[in-house]
Design an enzyme around this catalytic site. Structure first.
Site, PDB file in Angstrom:
ATOM      1  N   HIS A  84       0.828  -1.212   0.000  1.00 31.89           N
ATOM      2  CA  HIS A  84       0.000   0.000   0.000  1.00 31.89           C
ATOM      3  C   HIS A  84       0.861   1.261   0.000  1.00 31.89           C
ATOM      4  O   HIS A  84       0.652   2.137  -0.802  1.00 31.89           O
ATOM      5  CB  HIS A  84      -1.022   0.012   1.134  1.00 31.89           C
ATOM      6  CG  HIS A  84      -1.995  -1.107   1.063  1.00 31.89           C
ATOM      7  ND1 HIS A  84      -2.979  -1.149   0.109  1.00 31.89           N
ATOM      8  CD2 HIS A  84      -2.112  -2.223   1.795  1.00 31.89           C
ATOM      9  CE1 HIS A  84      -3.675  -2.261   0.263  1.00 31.89           C
ATOM     10  NE2 HIS A  84      -3.167  -2.931   1.283  1.00 31.89           N
TER      11      HIS A  84
ATOM     12  N   ALA B 115       1.551  -3.757  14.109  1.00 31.21           N
ATOM     13  CA  ALA B 115       0.918  -2.517  13.656  1.00 31.21           C
ATOM     14  C   ALA B 115       0.809  -1.530  14.811  1.00 31.21           C
ATOM     15  O   ALA B 115       0.436  -1.892  15.925  1.00 31.21           O
ATOM     16  CB  ALA B 115      -0.461  -2.812  13.083  1.00 31.21           C
TER      17      ALA B 115
END
Length: 194
Positions: free
Chosen positions: A82, A146
């Site tokens: 991404h 994350a």
């Protein structure tokens, strides 16, 4: 050079289950484009063409949303999934076969011209929106979860999560440093554990 480009495409196909074809990867993967533009900028940087290198780097950031300083040292088969809002600082070192998700920051904490950004050894995975600060080393095949904030070295083959990042025991998913929080009624918190 062409073998390197082929390696990058193969890596994207291998690391992204959403990748459906070579054409889709080559034409629509901003993380891949960012790495290719970085390589051009880095080649200019290595030839002391600093302004041209920074210009290519800037164009890459505008086009892809990924900023990789041309002075960074990036190994083979880096894949940025991404990509948007990923930042790699000037003295960062990234080994081979590293996977970065969107929003990762490899940032510095010194204003001096010294090694001030992270080193990621081979096979490292950095989760979305993780922030690594200073000249920390992330050991081979380690994983940063994350949103983690890493301010200390991470040993090889270790997974770290949290702020500040700390190792977890992968057998049960619990942090080695996790302590129960005592609620006002004296009960230990389940969802409230830290």
């Amino acid at each position: 050079m062409f073998e390197t480009l082929r390696d990058d495409v193969r890596t994207a196909l291998a690391k992204d289950p959403a990748a459906t074809s070579v054409a889709a990867v080559v034409l629509t993967y901003p993380g891949l484009h960012a790495v290719w533009l970085y390589r051009l900028a880095h080649a200019l940087w290595a030839r002391n063409r600093d302004f041209a290198a920074r210009l290519v780097s800037h164009v890459g950031r505008v086009l892809t949303g990924v900023e990789i300083h041309p002075g960074a040292d990036v190994g083979d088969r880096l894949f940025i999934d991404h990509g948007m809002a990923t930042v790699v600082g000037e003295t960062s070192v990234i080994g081979d076969d590293v996977l970065l998700y969107h929003g990762v920051t490899l940032g510095g904490k010194s204003m001096r011209r010294e090694k001030r950004h992270p080193t990621l050894e081979d096979g490292v995975t950095i989760g979305a929106n993780a922030t690594l600060v200073g000249p920390v080393t992330i050991g081979e095949n380690a994983t940063v979860g994350a949103g983690a904030v890493v301010v200390d070295d991470v040993p090889p083959e270790t997974t770290v999560v949290g702020n500040p990042a700390r190792p977890i025991d992968e057998r049960d998913g619990e942090s080695e440093n996790r302590r129960p929080v005592v609620a006002d009624d004296g009960c230990t918190g389940g969802a409230g554990t830290q």
